[in-house]
Design an enzyme around this catalytic site. Structure first.
Site, PDB file in Angstrom:
ATOM      1  N   ARG A  45       0.807  -1.256  -0.079  1.00  0.00           N
ATOM      2  CA  ARG A  45      -0.172   0.171  -0.007  1.00  0.00           C
ATOM      3  C   ARG A  45       0.767   1.254  -0.031  1.00  0.00           C
ATOM      4  O   ARG A  45       0.615   2.148  -0.756  1.00  0.00           O
ATOM      5  CB  ARG A  45      -0.935  -0.013   1.113  1.00  0.00           C
ATOM      6  CG  ARG A  45      -1.847  -1.045   1.085  1.00  0.00           C
ATOM      7  CD  ARG A  45      -3.227  -0.927   2.086  1.00  0.00           C
ATOM      8  NE  ARG A  45      -3.950  -2.004   2.176  1.00  0.00           N
ATOM      9  CZ  ARG A  45      -5.017  -2.170   3.015  1.00  0.00           C
ATOM     10  NH1 ARG A  45      -5.193  -1.109   4.011  1.00  0.00           N
ATOM     11  NH2 ARG A  45      -5.931  -3.173   2.691  1.00  0.00           N
ATOM     12  N   ASP A  88     -11.847   6.180  15.631  1.00  0.00           N
ATOM     13  CA  ASP A  88     -12.730   7.057  14.741  1.00  0.00           C
ATOM     14  C   ASP A  88     -13.710   7.549  15.589  1.00  0.00           C
ATOM     15  O   ASP A  88     -14.551   8.792  15.801  1.00  0.00           O
ATOM     16  CB  ASP A  88     -13.037   6.814  13.395  1.00  0.00           C
ATOM     17  CG  ASP A  88     -13.574   5.389  13.156  1.00  0.00           C
ATOM     18  OD1 ASP A  88     -13.864   4.785  14.307  1.00  0.00           O
ATOM     19  OD2 ASP A  88     -13.855   5.163  12.075  1.00  0.00           O
TER      20      ASP A  88
END
Length: 356
Positions: free
Chosen positions: A127, A288
């Site tokens: 990634r 989050d």
């Protein structure tokens, strides 16, 4: 009787003196009195412009919103806007405010933004290398990669690589550990905006700057996209009088979110120096969600919902081709996830460039 000349002279002298004295006394009364001039008129008092006729005095008008010079404005004539006045911003309390076009713009440069990318050791090659070859190459100094292991090869590639020493597991505790480090590093940076991204996000930097410049970094701004269509509900254990159910919105970290510096500083009692981990443990939610809890539930600042952030859970094929460059983030879930392959006109086929 016969008078001597000497006696007559003395008497004449005395009579002359008496007549002179009498004349001196009569002269003022015989003179014509001088004409009296017009009495001076009093000077008119200076009157405040616009005073009377129901207008308040100048000082009162200044205090009530008129211009500082105290000039009277003709309400019947169209007035030009004051210098530098921009369009009115919408109500910042509106939970779904997401249209930046109606707000005044704040000059913003890429150097003002702290971009945090959360990753883990096993995704460094699959990634991060792709990110460094694409959008990160345009924002190397502003991008900070938060990982959980040392990687000499990644450091040689350049960039700001921060080993958080957190666990490599994808658990609530590990995620909150990394977010805690992200928050502290942002506060140290003195930058205006904190933007959290995942390692599967593609960030369109011009769109990010355009969105952030629509707000002031000194105000309370929490921008992102929820992954749910309703607020999350959890038992709050912060209060000592027992658990209390609390509802709040949160922006999913999978799509990315941004927080102004003004708001981030207010989060400090619950987020700085390891307090973020403690707060997350009290509500037993991931990173989050904990961000949303601190901002919406504790600070009572609403999330500004925006559709410009996209997570790997969305079907990006629904995006129109001409709108892709207007988005802030795109995401992918791996080459096998064909739903997140966006259609971009160009000279490369999917076989040649499967990551597009």
């Amino acid at each position: 009787m016969k008078l001597s000349p000497v006696g007559i002279s003395k008497r004449c002298f005395l009579v002359s003196l008496a007549l002179c004295a009498l004349l001196l006394l009569l002269i003022p009364t015989l003179q014509t009195p001088p004409r009296q001039g017009e009495p001076p008129k009093p000077r008119p008092h200076a009157r405040a412009i616009g005073a009377g006729r129901g207008h308040p005095p100048q000082s009162a008008r200044n205090a009530s919103g008129h211009d500082e010079a105290g000039n009277t404005k003709d309400s019947s004539a169209p007035q030009p806007p004051p210098p530098g006045a921009g369009p009115q911003e919408p109500d910042r309390d509106a939970p779904h405010a997401s249209s930046p076009g109606s707000r005044s713009r704040e000059p913003l440069e890429l150097k003002d933004v702290f971009i945090a990318v959360k990753t883990t050791r096993k995704y460094h090659k699959s990634r991060l290398q792709l990110l460094f070859q694409t959008w990160v190459s345009e924002a190397k100094e502003q991008t900070f990669v938060f990982t959980d292991g040392e990687d000499a090869e990644l450091k040689r590639a350049g960039g700001n690589i921060i080993n958080t020493n957190c666990s490599a597991a994808h658990t609530r505790q590990a995620l909150c550990c990394k977010m805690s480090v992200e928050y502290d590093k942002f506060i140290e940076s003195q930058k205006k905006w904190f933007c959290h991204m995942d390692d599967d996000n593609y960030v369109i930097l011009p769109s990010l700057l355009q969105l952030l410049s629509s707000y002031s970094h000194t105000q309370d701004v929490y921008l992102g996209r929820p992954s749910l269509d309703h607020p999350i509900e959890t038992a709050e254990r912060v209060k000592s009088d027992g658990s209390v159910s609390v509802k709040f919105w949160f922006a999913t970290g999978g799509a990315g979110f941004c927080i102004s510096r003004g708001l981030a500083l207010k989060m400090s009692p619950w987020a700085s120096l390891g307090n973020f981990i403690t707060t997350a443990e009290k509500i037993r939610l991931p990173d989050d969600c904990t961000i949303g809890y601190i901002i919406e539930a504790l600070l009572e600042v609403p999330l500004k919902h925006t559709r410009l952030f996209h997570s790997h859970l969305e079907n990006l094929q629904r995006l129109r081709t001409d709108s892709i460059l207007k988005q802030v983030t795109l995401s992918y879930g791996g080459f096998e996830n064909r739903r997140n392959v966006v259609s971009i006109a160009g000279g490369f086929s999917l076989a040649e460039d499967p990551s597009r």
